[in-house]
Design an enzyme around this catalytic site. Sequence first.
Site, PDB file in Angstrom:
ATOM      1  CG  ASP A 124     -25.887 -90.834 -27.655  1.00 37.01           C
ATOM      2  OD1 ASP A 124     -25.272 -91.750 -28.225  1.00 37.01           O
ATOM      3  OD2 ASP A 124     -27.103 -90.626 -27.837  1.00 37.01           O
ATOM      4  CD  GLU A 135     -31.866 -96.405 -23.572  1.00 40.23           C
ATOM      5  OE1 GLU A 135     -32.825 -95.933 -22.908  1.00 40.23           O
ATOM      6  OE2 GLU A 135     -31.266 -95.756 -24.442  1.00 40.23           O
TER       7      GLU A 135
HETATM    8  C1  GLC Z   1     -28.991 -93.890 -27.956  1.00 38.37           C
HETATM    9  C2  GLC Z   1     -27.692 -94.668 -27.808  1.00 38.37           C
HETATM   10  C3  GLC Z   1     -27.295 -95.280 -29.134  1.00 38.37           C
HETATM   11  C4  GLC Z   1     -28.453 -96.118 -29.659  1.00 38.37           C
HETATM   12  C5  GLC Z   1     -29.765 -95.319 -29.692  1.00 38.37           C
HETATM   13  C6  GLC Z   1     -30.975 -96.176 -29.998  1.00 38.37           C
HETATM   14  O1  GLC Z   1     -28.825 -92.805 -28.793  1.00 38.37           O
HETATM   15  O2  GLC Z   1     -26.681 -93.852 -27.316  1.00 38.37           O
HETATM   16  O3  GLC Z   1     -26.142 -96.060 -29.032  1.00 38.37           O
HETATM   17  O4  GLC Z   1     -28.170 -96.596 -30.925  1.00 38.37           O
HETATM   18  O5  GLC Z   1     -29.999 -94.721 -28.447  1.00 38.37           O
HETATM   19  O6  GLC Z   1     -31.068 -97.233 -29.115  1.00 38.37           O
END
Ligand code: GLC
Length: 429
Positions: free
Chosen positions: A165, A400
């Site tokens: 993102d 994460e």
């Molecule tokens: C964030 C990450 C994306 C992922 C999501 C859920 O938005 O950037 O890649 O899919 O979280 O984990």
Amino acid sequence: MTTNSLIDQAISVLRLNDTGVFTKPGPHQYPHQWNWDSALIALGLSHFDLPRAQAEIRSLLSGQWQDGMLPSVVYHAAPSDYFPNPQFWQIENSASAPRVPTTGITQPPLLATIVRLMHDRQPMPEFLREVYPALLHWHRWLHTARDADGTGLACIIHPWESGTDDSPRWLHLFEAIHPEALPEFQRGDTRYVAATERPNRTEYERFIYLIDVFRKRNYAPAELLQHSPFLAQDVLFNAILFRADEDLRALAVSLQEPAEEIDGWLQTVRSHFDARFWDADAALYYDYDVRAGKRIPVNTASTFLPLFAGLPSEEQARQLVEQHLLNPMEYGRDEDVRHWVTTTAKNEPTWEARRYWRGPVWVIMNWLIFEGLRRYRYDDLAQALRRDTVGLIEGAGFREYYDARDGSGCGSTDFSWSAALLIELTKDR
Ligand code: GLC
């Protein structure tokens, strides 16, 4: 800790996040079903519960749009405090929205690759026959509705579609975007995670502004391609798509379905990939800003993703590894930064150790790079990366992302794809 007890813990994380219908990426921060998360979750689940892995894929596909788009998030009937919520997206005004509430954008197309990996290990011809048309429909949409210039390369219209993102490579495009008026909204992403580990406000406002542009145009694909202020050809997205096209082709062959259309995509993309992305002076793949008509000269770990797709020559692969991956100024380990692969090169001015996609290590990127290194027979390096990744999880849990300096955890806890990939990286290896 023994490998078996780590795997048991990983299974517990996946069970914890299992709603019965889909698996959440993280228990609090991400309470719905995300596209590429679910693909990886299915891969992890397939090692110990194939029917549940297949159910994960089915529930993701239930959110497919009539035109073929597979959205980034399927909300199902799970009420939550997550923002942006279905009320914000307003997809019901679009001509091809599904019955289930979803977002109006997509995510990197990993799914066909995951289905092939699963099928190669445990043949599942009936399931393949069931899901193949949906996969083909999605890929066709990517190569047509998102092809802005006949190169077969898929454009993304929002940084969230890249899955990375707030990667600094999007800042160049954002400089040209000046939201006239912002809809009212309240961020939810800093409720459970420290704001210093999440995107900055200026970027977040642009994320929201873009959604507002899309919903005002009712998500009509041709209009978005023409009018989205953000339009990029992303190396990571297109490398994953190329690999997924190869895998889709293998599925077509095993189902005795025609493969000419897929061959056409592979040929077109292969013939444009380097001309568009490869910077021979820097020996890096750079993303492309379609509106400005130029490459985005920012060194991020997505430069290694073409290895996953088998796109670089042996010489390009050698340059990527020797000049960049192992270079302590960029991605190589040193005394201060003891882990790899940081999502952004350490010598980029925008590098930040704990902020989201600005620098931390993500398990997904390491897995994709690990597979790429193996494909090019850098086996020792691949194993070193595998060990470092498993070590990060062992040290800080299923987080994460991780601070590459000391390996401490950031973002969501009990993160599903970190668990799923731990299983993938340690089972029978
Ligand atoms: C964030 C990450 C994306 C992922 C999501 C859920 O938005 O950037 O890649 O899919 O979280 O984990």
